[in-house]
Design a protein around this motif. Sequence first.
Motif, PDB file in Angstrom:
ATOM      1  N   TYR A  84      31.227  72.625 -88.424  1.00 55.68           N
ATOM      2  CA  TYR A  84      32.193  71.541 -88.285  1.00 55.68           C
ATOM      3  C   TYR A  84      33.523  72.212 -87.938  1.00 55.68           C
ATOM      4  O   TYR A  84      33.988  73.087 -88.690  1.00 55.68           O
ATOM      5  CB  TYR A  84      32.384  70.821 -89.623  1.00 55.68           C
ATOM      6  N   ALA A  85      34.141  71.785 -86.854  1.00 46.95           N
ATOM      7  CA  ALA A  85      35.384  72.422 -86.427  1.00 46.95           C
ATOM      8  C   ALA A  85      36.423  72.439 -87.545  1.00 46.95           C
ATOM      9  O   ALA A  85      37.127  73.429 -87.750  1.00 46.95           O
ATOM     10  CB  ALA A  85      35.934  71.695 -85.204  1.00 46.95           C
ATOM     11  N   SER A  86      36.493  71.321 -88.306  1.00 48.01           N
ATOM     12  CA  SER A  86      37.526  71.201 -89.334  1.00 48.01           C
ATOM     13  C   SER A  86      37.340  72.208 -90.460  1.00 48.01           C
ATOM     14  O   SER A  86      38.311  72.649 -91.073  1.00 48.01           O
ATOM     15  CB  SER A  86      37.505  69.779 -89.912  1.00 48.01           C
ATOM     16  N   GLN A 106      33.009  65.410 -76.215  1.00 49.01           N
ATOM     17  CA  GLN A 106      33.053  64.382 -75.181  1.00 49.01           C
ATOM     18  C   GLN A 106      34.459  64.334 -74.585  1.00 49.01           C
ATOM     19  O   GLN A 106      34.630  64.491 -73.386  1.00 49.01           O
ATOM     20  CB  GLN A 106      32.675  63.023 -75.783  1.00 49.01           C
ATOM     21  N   SER A 107      35.452  64.112 -75.434  1.00 49.14           N
ATOM     22  CA  SER A 107      36.818  63.862 -74.957  1.00 49.14           C
ATOM     23  C   SER A 107      37.513  65.136 -74.489  1.00 49.14           C
ATOM     24  O   SER A 107      38.396  65.088 -73.637  1.00 49.14           O
ATOM     25  CB  SER A 107      37.648  63.248 -76.088  1.00 49.14           C
ATOM     26  N   GLY A 108      37.135  66.252 -75.105  1.00 45.98           N
ATOM     27  CA  GLY A 108      37.854  67.489 -74.825  1.00 45.98           C
ATOM     28  C   GLY A 108      39.230  67.523 -75.457  1.00 45.98           C
ATOM     29  O   GLY A 108      40.044  68.404 -75.180  1.00 45.98           O
ATOM     30  N   GLU A 109      39.498  66.553 -76.344  1.00 48.68           N
ATOM     31  CA  GLU A 109      40.833  66.462 -76.961  1.00 48.68           C
ATOM     32  C   GLU A 109      40.786  66.446 -78.484  1.00 48.68           C
ATOM     33  O   GLU A 109      41.824  66.257 -79.117  1.00 48.68           O
ATOM     34  CB  GLU A 109      41.563  65.189 -76.486  1.00 48.68           C
ATOM     35  N   THR A 110      39.644  66.580 -79.078  1.00 50.75           N
ATOM     36  CA  THR A 110      39.540  66.516 -80.540  1.00 50.75           C
ATOM     37  C   THR A 110      40.353  67.655 -81.168  1.00 50.75           C
ATOM     38  O   THR A 110      40.105  68.836 -80.892  1.00 50.75           O
ATOM     39  CB  THR A 110      38.061  66.589 -80.957  1.00 50.75           C
ATOM     40  N   ALA A 111      41.325  67.266 -81.999  1.00 50.33           N
ATOM     41  CA  ALA A 111      42.301  68.245 -82.494  1.00 50.33           C
ATOM     42  C   ALA A 111      41.642  69.384 -83.272  1.00 50.33           C
ATOM     43  O   ALA A 111      41.947  70.562 -83.045  1.00 50.33           O
ATOM     44  CB  ALA A 111      43.339  67.545 -83.359  1.00 50.33           C
ATOM     45  N   ASP A 112      40.759  69.053 -84.180  1.00 47.63           N
ATOM     46  CA  ASP A 112      40.144  70.105 -84.994  1.00 47.63           C
ATOM     47  C   ASP A 112      39.362  71.091 -84.120  1.00 47.63           C
ATOM     48  O   ASP A 112      39.402  72.302 -84.342  1.00 47.63           O
ATOM     49  CB  ASP A 112      39.212  69.486 -86.043  1.00 47.63           C
ATOM     50  N   THR A 113      38.647  70.565 -83.151  1.00 43.30           N
ATOM     51  CA  THR A 113      37.843  71.441 -82.289  1.00 43.30           C
ATOM     52  C   THR A 113      38.774  72.338 -81.472  1.00 43.30           C
ATOM     53  O   THR A 113      38.572  73.558 -81.381  1.00 43.30           O
ATOM     54  CB  THR A 113      36.940  70.586 -81.360  1.00 43.30           C
ATOM     55  N   LEU A 114      39.804  71.721 -80.925  1.00 42.93           N
ATOM     56  CA  LEU A 114      40.741  72.469 -80.091  1.00 42.93           C
ATOM     57  C   LEU A 114      41.394  73.622 -80.862  1.00 42.93           C
ATOM     58  O   LEU A 114      41.421  74.763 -80.393  1.00 42.93           O
ATOM     59  CB  LEU A 114      41.798  71.496 -79.542  1.00 42.93           C
ATOM     60  N   VAL A 115      41.876  73.334 -82.061  1.00 41.43           N
ATOM     61  CA  VAL A 115      42.556  74.384 -82.831  1.00 41.43           C
ATOM     62  C   VAL A 115      41.559  75.458 -83.263  1.00 41.43           C
ATOM     63  O   VAL A 115      41.863  76.658 -83.230  1.00 41.43           O
ATOM     64  CB  VAL A 115      43.308  73.785 -84.046  1.00 41.43           C
ATOM     65  N   ALA A 116      40.349  75.058 -83.630  1.00 48.06           N
ATOM     66  CA  ALA A 116      39.330  76.042 -84.018  1.00 48.06           C
ATOM     67  C   ALA A 116      39.075  77.001 -82.852  1.00 48.06           C
ATOM     68  O   ALA A 116      38.953  78.223 -83.037  1.00 48.06           O
ATOM     69  CB  ALA A 116      38.037  75.328 -84.416  1.00 48.06           C
ATOM     70  N   LEU A 117      39.044  76.460 -81.655  1.00 45.44           N
ATOM     71  CA  LEU A 117      38.778  77.289 -80.480  1.00 45.44           C
ATOM     72  C   LEU A 117      39.945  78.224 -80.175  1.00 45.44           C
ATOM     73  O   LEU A 117      39.752  79.388 -79.829  1.00 45.44           O
ATOM     74  CB  LEU A 117      38.503  76.409 -79.256  1.00 45.44           C
ATOM     75  N   PRO A 357      35.254  49.614 -83.462  1.00 48.55           N
ATOM     76  CA  PRO A 357      35.105  49.374 -84.898  1.00 48.55           C
ATOM     77  C   PRO A 357      36.371  49.763 -85.666  1.00 48.55           C
ATOM     78  O   PRO A 357      37.127  50.623 -85.203  1.00 48.55           O
ATOM     79  CB  PRO A 357      33.933  50.275 -85.296  1.00 48.55           C
ATOM     80  N   ARG A 358      36.528  49.153 -86.807  1.00 47.18           N
ATOM     81  CA  ARG A 358      37.754  49.367 -87.604  1.00 47.18           C
ATOM     82  C   ARG A 358      37.927  50.855 -87.963  1.00 47.18           C
ATOM     83  O   ARG A 358      36.941  51.587 -88.140  1.00 47.18           O
ATOM     84  CB  ARG A 358      37.706  48.513 -88.883  1.00 47.18           C
ATOM     85  N   ASN A 359      39.128  51.260 -88.087  1.00 51.02           N
ATOM     86  CA  ASN A 359      39.505  52.594 -88.577  1.00 51.02           C
ATOM     87  C   ASN A 359      39.127  53.762 -87.662  1.00 51.02           C
ATOM     88  O   ASN A 359      39.348  54.919 -88.007  1.00 51.02           O
ATOM     89  CB  ASN A 359      38.900  52.900 -89.964  1.00 51.02           C
ATOM     90  N   LEU A 360      38.516  53.493 -86.525  1.00 56.12           N
ATOM     91  CA  LEU A 360      38.063  54.596 -85.675  1.00 56.12           C
ATOM     92  C   LEU A 360      38.849  54.649 -84.369  1.00 56.12           C
ATOM     93  O   LEU A 360      39.271  53.621 -83.852  1.00 56.12           O
ATOM     94  CB  LEU A 360      36.573  54.437 -85.339  1.00 56.12           C
ATOM     95  N   ALA A 361      39.005  55.863 -83.853  1.00 54.97           N
ATOM     96  CA  ALA A 361      39.635  56.038 -82.539  1.00 54.97           C
ATOM     97  C   ALA A 361      38.652  56.761 -81.639  1.00 54.97           C
ATOM     98  O   ALA A 361      37.815  57.525 -82.118  1.00 54.97           O
ATOM     99  CB  ALA A 361      40.899  56.863 -82.686  1.00 54.97           C
ATOM    100  N   LYS A 362      38.771  56.535 -80.352  1.00 56.03           N
ATOM    101  CA  LYS A 362      37.831  57.175 -79.434  1.00 56.03           C
ATOM    102  C   LYS A 362      37.977  58.686 -79.445  1.00 56.03           C
ATOM    103  O   LYS A 362      37.011  59.417 -79.435  1.00 56.03           O
ATOM    104  CB  LYS A 362      38.016  56.631 -78.011  1.00 56.03           C
ATOM    105  N   SER A 363      39.207  59.160 -79.445  1.00 53.09           N
ATOM    106  CA  SER A 363      39.297  60.607 -79.661  1.00 53.09           C
ATOM    107  C   SER A 363      40.278  60.878 -80.777  1.00 53.09           C
ATOM    108  O   SER A 363      41.346  60.259 -80.870  1.00 53.09           O
ATOM    109  CB  SER A 363      39.619  61.369 -78.363  1.00 53.09           C
ATOM    110  N   VAL A 364      39.869  61.802 -81.625  1.00 55.08           N
ATOM    111  CA  VAL A 364      40.620  62.065 -82.847  1.00 55.08           C
ATOM    112  C   VAL A 364      41.563  63.226 -82.583  1.00 55.08           C
ATOM    113  O   VAL A 364      41.208  64.384 -82.738  1.00 55.08           O
ATOM    114  CB  VAL A 364      39.663  62.332 -84.031  1.00 55.08           C
ATOM    115  N   THR A 365      42.786  62.870 -82.152  1.00 58.20           N
ATOM    116  CA  THR A 365      43.716  63.898 -81.716  1.00 58.20           C
ATOM    117  C   THR A 365      44.675  64.329 -82.826  1.00 58.20           C
ATOM    118  O   THR A 365      45.639  65.045 -82.581  1.00 58.20           O
ATOM    119  CB  THR A 365      44.524  63.414 -80.497  1.00 58.20           C
ATOM    120  N   VAL A 366      44.415  63.822 -84.039  1.00 56.70           N
ATOM    121  CA  VAL A 366      45.156  64.345 -85.192  1.00 56.70           C
ATOM    122  C   VAL A 366      44.123  64.920 -86.142  1.00 56.70           C
ATOM    123  O   VAL A 366      42.981  64.482 -86.157  1.00 56.70           O
ATOM    124  CB  VAL A 366      45.963  63.240 -85.931  1.00 56.70           C
ATOM    125  N   GLU A 367      44.529  65.893 -86.928  1.00 54.52           N
ATOM    126  CA  GLU A 367      43.530  66.497 -87.816  1.00 54.52           C
ATOM    127  C   GLU A 367      43.283  65.628 -89.039  1.00 54.52           C
ATOM    128  O   GLU A 367      44.063  64.766 -89.364  1.00 54.52           O
ATOM    129  CB  GLU A 367      43.952  67.896 -88.236  1.00 54.52           C
TER     130      GLU A 367
END
Length: 367
Positions: A84-86, A106-117, A357-367
Amino acid sequence: EKGGYEHFMLKEIFEQPQTIFDSFRGRLDAEQLRVTLSGLDSISDKLLKARRIIIVSCGTSWHAGLVAEYIIEELCRVNVEVEYASEFRYRNPIIDENDVILAISQSGETADTLVALETAKKQGATIFGIVNVVGSSIARLADAGVYTHAGPEIGVASTKAFTAQLVVLQLFALRLAQLKGTISDERFKTLIEGLAKVPEQVDWILKTQKATIRAIADKYRGSSDFLYLGRGYNFPIALEGALKLKEISYIHAEGYPAAEMKHGPIALVDETLPVVFIATQDPFYEKIVSNMQEIKARKGRLIAVVSEGDTQAAELAEDYIVVPQADEILAPLLSVIPLQLLSYYIGVERAVDVDKPRNLAKSVTVE
Ligand code: M6R
């Protein structure tokens, strides 16, 4: 722009015969027995030297990573870890220039994945991206990569991007296995011919099983919990089925490796609990059937995804959905389709806004 479908999610589920095809088009040559991935070849020296491959991702992309772990270890005989990137980014992981990191997003913008990389790259690792959105942050950060060709995915719940990831990961494993000499020509041929058939098999599922899946959704829509069980290559598909249901129906669901249920989750089983088994024809079939018997003995309500021509699992189940037979390595591409549709129809029946759906975003750009 929904192409006549009621929701983007449904459109995207039905696009999969095409997006799966697009993800291997030009890369797989079933006649010449060739897989062409120039991104992989450009880091082949690193990959051939690597003692391990670390997969870093989140959510559904993490599930694709888990499937890939099984496939790459089997075909390429190299150790694979899925993170898990986080978690990975915060635990001071031991990485050096011999490591290759496979980033799936998918998005290439997921914050946790980006910072892990970014962290791993600073420590000398080579980053290989499997990304859907062209030119996204993760794609730009990667040293090399392969794009999935799923096209824009609008529905918050990932469907076609997931199957496109699986295709690219299968191509990745096949090409690496060929370079390493860890796959026989015969196995290689079986798998690429099998992969070439997947779009029409997915189409078959969508056309012939839709009504059955709708009826199952209608029957079980009032349940408050679901359990999803699978083994081997289909274990991550159990996780993915449960995640889809949670996201778009707000029903609590858990995915488990089928044999692990004895170590706790079986305590949940009573006559109200639907248990979805992925019971396709593969080397684990007999084991899955005996797991189904254990649930049945405790009066759980069995729903099974079975292969065409199945007898035992279909007979044990209260309801079942059929998928075509396929090599076990390709099977996840088929078995996930009915689970996506099942969640979709349950979500719609429960009046959830399935595309958002509630509480979800297509790409999670904050950790
Ligand atoms: O864009 P990414 O693939 O990096 O996104 C990862 C997750 O946020 C994503 O898969 C999420 O779990 C989806 N909502 C799953 O349907």
